[in-house]
Design a protein around this motif. Structure first.
Motif, PDB file in Angstrom:
ATOM      1  N   PHE A  85      87.759 -26.924   5.361  1.00 14.14           N
ATOM      2  CA  PHE A  85      88.477 -27.043   6.622  1.00 14.14           C
ATOM      3  C   PHE A  85      88.214 -25.819   7.508  1.00 14.14           C
ATOM      4  O   PHE A  85      87.952 -25.936   8.704  1.00 14.14           O
ATOM      5  N   THR A  86      88.262 -24.641   6.909  1.00 14.07           N
ATOM      6  CA  THR A  86      88.014 -23.401   7.656  1.00 14.07           C
ATOM      7  C   THR A  86      86.605 -23.391   8.214  1.00 14.07           C
ATOM      8  O   THR A  86      86.386 -23.053   9.388  1.00 14.07           O
ATOM      9  N   CYS A 123      86.407 -25.736  11.178  1.00 17.40           N
ATOM     10  CA  CYS A 123      87.053 -25.171  12.368  1.00 17.40           C
ATOM     11  C   CYS A 123      86.162 -24.141  13.044  1.00 17.40           C
ATOM     12  O   CYS A 123      86.037 -24.118  14.270  1.00 17.40           O
ATOM     13  N   VAL A 179      83.280 -25.949  14.875  1.00 18.15           N
ATOM     14  CA  VAL A 179      83.723 -26.566  16.134  1.00 18.15           C
ATOM     15  C   VAL A 179      83.950 -25.492  17.194  1.00 18.15           C
ATOM     16  O   VAL A 179      83.549 -25.651  18.346  1.00 18.15           O
ATOM     17  N   ALA A 180      84.576 -24.390  16.814  1.00 20.92           N
ATOM     18  CA  ALA A 180      84.842 -23.318  17.770  1.00 20.92           C
ATOM     19  C   ALA A 180      83.540 -22.742  18.321  1.00 20.92           C
ATOM     20  O   ALA A 180      83.407 -22.522  19.527  1.00 20.92           O
ATOM     21  N   ALA A 222      88.894 -21.805  21.518  1.00 16.69           N
ATOM     22  CA  ALA A 222      87.914 -21.830  20.438  1.00 16.69           C
ATOM     23  C   ALA A 222      87.552 -20.416  20.021  1.00 16.69           C
ATOM     24  O   ALA A 222      87.395 -20.130  18.829  1.00 16.69           O
ATOM     25  N   VAL A 269      90.258 -19.075  17.797  1.00 18.05           N
ATOM     26  CA  VAL A 269      90.178 -19.658  16.450  1.00 18.05           C
ATOM     27  C   VAL A 269      89.074 -18.962  15.652  1.00 18.05           C
ATOM     28  O   VAL A 269      89.262 -18.587  14.508  1.00 18.05           O
TER      29      VAL A 269
END
Length: 52
Positions: free
Chosen positions: A20-21, A24, A27-28, A45, A48
Motif C-alpha cells: 500500500f505504501t 501511494c 501515485v504521488a 501528492a 504524501v
C-alpha cells in the motif's frame, strides 16, 4: 465547497502495508511529474511522498 476532515484508523498486515505504501508513493510521484489534475492535487501528492 467546504472540505471535511475524515480520520480513519486501519490495522494492516505487514505485507499489505508495504504494498500500500509503495502504491501511494507511486501515485504521488506520477501526479507530481505528470501534471495531471489540479495544482492542489500535486501539492497534496508531494506531502504524501514526503511523509512516507
Amino acid at each position: 465547497m467546504r472540505q471535511q476532515e475524515v480520520k480513519v484508523h486501519l490495522t494492516l498486515s505487514e505485507g499489505y502495508q508495504e504494498r500500500f505504501t509503495r502504491a501511494c508513493i507511486k501515485v504521488a510521484k506520477r501526479r507530481m511529474e505528470g501534471g495531471n489534475g489540479g495544482r492542489g492535487r500535486r501539492k497534496d501528492a508531494k506531502k504524501v511522498a514526503e511523509a512516507v
